[in-house]
Design a protein around this motif. Structure first.
Motif, short mmCIF file in Angstrom:
data_model
loop_
_atom_site.label_atom_id
_atom_site.label_comp_id
_atom_site.label_asym_id
_atom_site.label_seq_id
_atom_site.Cartn_x
_atom_site.Cartn_y
_atom_site.Cartn_z
N GLY A 57 0.78 -1.23 0.00
CA GLY A 57 0.00 0.00 0.00
C GLY A 57 0.81 1.28 0.00
N ALA A 58 2.09 1.19 -0.38
CA ALA A 58 2.91 2.41 -0.51
C ALA A 58 2.47 3.15 -1.77
CB ALA A 58 4.39 2.06 -0.57
N ASP A 59 2.92 4.40 -1.90
CA ASP A 59 2.45 5.23 -3.02
C ASP A 59 3.33 5.16 -4.26
OD1 ASP A 59 0.12 6.78 -1.82
OD2 ASP A 59 1.69 7.13 -0.34
N LYS A 60 4.64 4.97 -4.08
CA LYS A 60 5.53 5.06 -5.24
C LYS A 60 6.77 4.21 -5.04
CE LYS A 60 6.45 7.00 -9.27
NZ LYS A 60 5.57 6.87 -10.45
N TYR A 61 7.12 3.46 -6.09
CA TYR A 61 8.41 2.73 -6.15
C TYR A 61 9.20 3.27 -7.31
CZ TYR A 61 11.63 -0.72 -8.00
OH TYR A 61 12.73 -1.34 -8.54
N THR A 62 10.48 3.50 -7.12
CA THR A 62 11.37 3.88 -8.21
C THR A 62 12.61 3.01 -8.15
OG1 THR A 62 12.35 5.64 -6.87
CG2 THR A 62 10.59 6.26 -8.38
N SER A 63 13.19 2.76 -9.32
CA SER A 63 14.32 1.83 -9.41
C SER A 63 15.68 2.49 -9.31
CB SER A 63 14.24 1.05 -10.74
OG SER A 63 14.29 1.96 -11.83
#
Length: 525
Positions: free
Chosen positions: A502-508
């Motif tokens: 339920g987090a808002d954003k993932y970036t690599s």
């Protein structure tokens, strides 16, 4: 002979076609053809390419074939065909229009599968990897009109532009296919063995930095004998494999000498070369100068070009460019000079410091610079920012957002977290660094007390990823979940995991994290 300004140019989809499924440009080919050109100086990419010669004449090199080309020539090249256009001399202009696309983005399986006889409407039948036709007058005009419609749709992007491009692309390929069948001038170039050699080239461009990379290892992966593959490579390309591998490594070394501040030892390691002494010997044998002499020469040429073409460069542009080069002392002096000249503090920050760091961030995202370059650029930015901080408070300049960041509880890794922090500060965000081994309640407490719009959690271990879910739950329990966004990242983290907890954003990567944070802060305002 290796050209020092060359570079391995395998174009990856995430680099060329990051935002759109098709790439279009019109280019003037100024590079002069030399009989000693090497395979490592040809473009090698993973797309179907359509090229139309629209003006002048020159040379088109495909593999080790040297072909005369002139206005009216159309080449359709399959995936993985190394090629390059050259001018014959400085007097003759050669202008080429290009379209690059992944067939899988535009056509159904039968037309998109490279092993299908219907691939791209059958242009590449009989295992042909490149096709060539020469059109004149009315036929050329018809082809050019279709190309121009594609170009217009890509540039303007009206509603349903992709549907229109698909329609025009289909019409283009079918029209070219008919000319291939009807025209006696049609000339199919290349044959089946190139497919095997293409696999070798891909392996080299993907793994040239490995010292252990050998033809024998590649031959084993292709289930072929080393001697057979060696002879095949030489017959198709006109080069020995060892010469090609050395050229690719040296050409990449040239790029790093031009574009980075890496030491010779770092370059040797990054390019898969044996050691520094042998690197010096190979480099001098190829270019008649040492690596250090080459670096000095290209930097001097660059400085001379700047002094001629950018005499009116503003002090803000100087701040930006020196920051990109990591010249911390010069950046500090220029910022002080800009302040003394009465330039507004906010303008110095945005058009000088943040502009320069933005360029570094974009280059880092595109793998054009590496962590050492980012670190020295960030140090230069901090030196300049120290001059501005007291003045910013007086002028009422506010950050574009506020973020708290840390590595989750149980994890002591901080390199990735520090890099994200630098990139975010380079975007004008205020970043509160909580350090490593940060408990979930500390993230939430800091976000409440400091009025942060974003909580950033980093994890480098699979065993500590679960703490991120606890951060989300703690934020919900504290009643701030609707006000504070939660970003996550780190080596074992994925987009799927982000959605799961339920987090808002993932970036690599760090640069993408900074861009995403700016967008989230802007949306929160």
């Amino acid at each position: 002979m290796v050209y020092p300004d060359g570079q391995p140019s395998k174009m990856r989809k995430e680099e060329w076609l990051r935002d759109e499924p098709i790439f279009q440009n019109t280019a003037q080919c100024d590079k002069i053809f030399h009989p000693d050109f090497a395979l490592s100086h040809l473009h090698f990419h993973e797309f179907v390419e359509i090229s139309i010669v629209v003006e002048g004449s020159g040379v088109h090199c495909i593999w080790n074939k040297v072909l005369e080309c002139r206005k009216g020539d159309i080449y359709i090249l399959n995936v993985g065909v190394p090629h390059e256009y050259f001018a014959k001399d400085e007097k003759e202009r050669l202008i080429v229009r290009n379209l690059l696309f992944d067939a899988g983005d535009w056509f159904p399986e039968e037309l998109a599968a490279s092993d299908s006889p219907r691939f791209c409407y059958g242009i590449f039948d009989e295992d042909i990897l490149a096709a060539h036709i020469c059109l004149k007058n009315r036929s050329l005009d018809a082809i050019e009109k279709i190309y121009q419609m594609i170009e217009m749709e890509i540039a303007e992007k009206p509603p349903e532009w992709r549907d229109m491009v698909k329609s025009y692309l289909t019409e283009f390929l079918i029209t070219v296919r008919r000319h291939l069948e009807e025209s006696h001038a049609a000339d199919h170039v290349l044959a089946k063995d190139q497919m095997t050699v293409t696999s070798v080239i891909r392996a080299v461009l993907d793994r040239y930095f490995e010292k252990e990379l050998t033809l024998e290892a590649i031959a084993d992966s292709l289930f072929l004998s080393k001697s057979y593959l060696s002879k095949l490579f030489h017959r198709v390309t006109g080069e020995h494999f060892s010469d090609y591998l050395r050229r690719v490594r040296l050409t990449e070394a040239c790029r790093l000498l031009r574009e980075s501040r890496m030491t010779n030892e770092q370059i040797v390691y990054s390019c898969g070369l044996k050691d520094v002494p042998s690197f010096y010997q190979l480099f001098k044998a190829q270019f008649s100068m040492t690596p250090n002499q080459y670096r000095t020469k290209v930097q001097t040429n660059h400085i001379n070009a700047e002094s001629k073409g950018e005499k009116t460069m503003s002090i803000l542009a100087e701040i930006s460019q020196n920051l990109q080069r990591g010249k911390a002392k010069i950046v500090k002096e220029l910022v002080e000079q800009a302040v003394a000249e009465g330039i507004p503090v906010e303008q110095i920050l945005s058009e000088g410091l943040l502009d320069g760091m933005g360029v570094v961030g974009e280059k880092f995202k595109n793998n054009e610079v590496y962590v050492p370059e980012v670190l020295v650029a960030a140090r230069a930015m901090n030196m300049g920012a120290q001059v501005l901080k007291p003045l910013m408070a007086e002028a009422g300049v506010k950050a574009t957002g506020k973020v708290c960041i840390g590595t989750v509880q149980g994890d002591l890794h901080d390199i990735g977290k520090n890099l994200v922090k630098m990139m975010m500060e380079g975007k004008g965000l205020e970043v509160i660094d909580l350090g490593t081994d940060v408990a979930p309640e500390i993230y939430v407490q800091t976000a409440i007390e400091q009025n942060c719009q974003i909580i950033c959690c980093s994890a480098l271990l699979t065993t500590t990823m679960g703490v991120m879910e606890q951060v989300v739950k703690k934020a919900e329990e504290a009643g701030i979940r609707d006000k504070v966004k939660i970003m996550i990242g780190g080596a074992p983290v994925t987009e799927e995991y982000c959605k799961k907890i339920g987090a808002d954003k993932y970036t690599s990567d760090a640069a993408s994290a900074a861009d995403a944070a700016v967008e989230l802060c802007a949306a929160a305002c």
